[in-house]
Write an enzyme that holds these catalytic residues in place. Sequence first.
Site, short mmCIF file in Angstrom:
data_model
loop_
_atom_site.label_atom_id
_atom_site.label_comp_id
_atom_site.label_asym_id
_atom_site.label_seq_id
_atom_site.Cartn_x
_atom_site.Cartn_y
_atom_site.Cartn_z
N THR A 187 0.84 -1.18 0.00
CA THR A 187 0.00 0.00 0.00
C THR A 187 0.87 1.24 0.00
O THR A 187 1.58 1.51 0.97
CB THR A 187 -0.98 0.04 1.19
OG1 THR A 187 -1.95 -1.00 1.01
CG2 THR A 187 -1.71 1.35 1.26
N ASN A 395 -10.35 13.98 -5.48
CA ASN A 395 -9.92 13.26 -6.66
C ASN A 395 -10.40 13.91 -7.97
O ASN A 395 -9.85 13.67 -9.03
CB ASN A 395 -10.36 11.81 -6.58
CG ASN A 395 -9.47 11.02 -5.63
OD1 ASN A 395 -8.35 10.67 -5.96
ND2 ASN A 395 -9.96 10.80 -4.42
N THR A 400 -5.52 19.02 -11.49
CA THR A 400 -5.55 20.44 -11.80
C THR A 400 -5.35 21.34 -10.61
O THR A 400 -5.06 22.52 -10.76
CB THR A 400 -6.90 20.79 -12.46
OG1 THR A 400 -7.97 20.37 -11.61
CG2 THR A 400 -7.03 20.10 -13.82
#
Length: 400
Positions: A187, A395, A400
Amino acid sequence: MTNNTITAPKGFLAAGIHSGIKKSGKYDLGMIVCPGGANAAAVFTTNKIQSAAVKICQKHVKSKKIYAVIVNSGNANACTGETGIKNAVKMCEDTSKCIEEDPHTVLVASTGIIGEQLPIKTVTTGIAKVAEELSASPQSGMDFTHAIMTTDTRPKTAIRQIDISGVKVTIAGTVKGAGMIAPNMATTLCFITTDISISKVLLNKALKNAIGNSLNKLTVDGHQSTNDTAVVLASGSAGNMPVTSHSPRYKKFTNALTDLCDDLARQMAHDAEGATRIFKVVVNGASTKTDAAKASRAIADYPLVKCAIHGSDPNWGRIICAVGSSGVKLTENKLSCKIDSVTVFQNGKPRKFDAKKVSNIVSQPEHTITVDLGAGKISDFCYGCDLSAEYVSINADYHT
């Protein structure tokens, strides 16, 4: 990578700086050095698309000794072709020059946005700078931890100390990750240092066991990264008699390592993107280990379960639905479910329960869901977290 009550593992130096990869000004380049050389073991993502750092690290970890780890955040160096490979190699080469060791004795890891080339000149300039900051101080360990973070809101560290035949052995770990997390490796990025003297073979086995029973039991969103890497370095500086067999000393070390990794996994769940609470799913009564693992993960990953938990809704029907859709073997008239100690479904039928009480349980920072499949005697578990609007926002805006 330490705290105020236990001294960090002997034989390591660390540092973290802002090199310029992140425009935010946050730390983005970290280094760990073991001047005396360390036995090393690692596990990696099983995603078929792997970052350049993962490909290089998989080769280098086979070296007899490892002397350094170099890590950058803010750029994944994944899906970057031959240029990405060259840049990962360059990171190892420049680090090796700073410590005067062979490049193959340096491990490398990256995390961040996929599909963008590393600003390699910025990185190599930063490598020279971070090497100058190396120290054994607790602050240097925390600087390294901050340097590997991306969407994490706080650093995640853990430390354990055990007695091995009268010698104090310390294990310290740090992990980053808040999203794009699913069981199937380790992970995200995890770095563990220990001063125990242990063979490379047994260290590798201990790491796989620890990860398999901790970090590899965590799912935030069911998505596996291209960059997942977990590394453990053993300096041998504690002075214990080397652990070279499956002895009680080996078992004691493995248990402590697993406990530390479990601590890190739970910290990750609490800091998952948009998460407000975590839960543990325990599945009993499975006919196989595979079914137990599959069912527990199906519940932890089920969006409707995650949403219900976010709303403190004791909607056990969604849990049972998740189990049924997982495809595992079960006996319907023996199927049962508990939320913490409250039985809400038993032997295929609903049970009367205090909905307000169970809602309060679900609203706590942590609770446990226990399901019995009624098909055998095998058990397994998985950690999960709730799903909030903030996860979508994070997310949606990440690139951006």
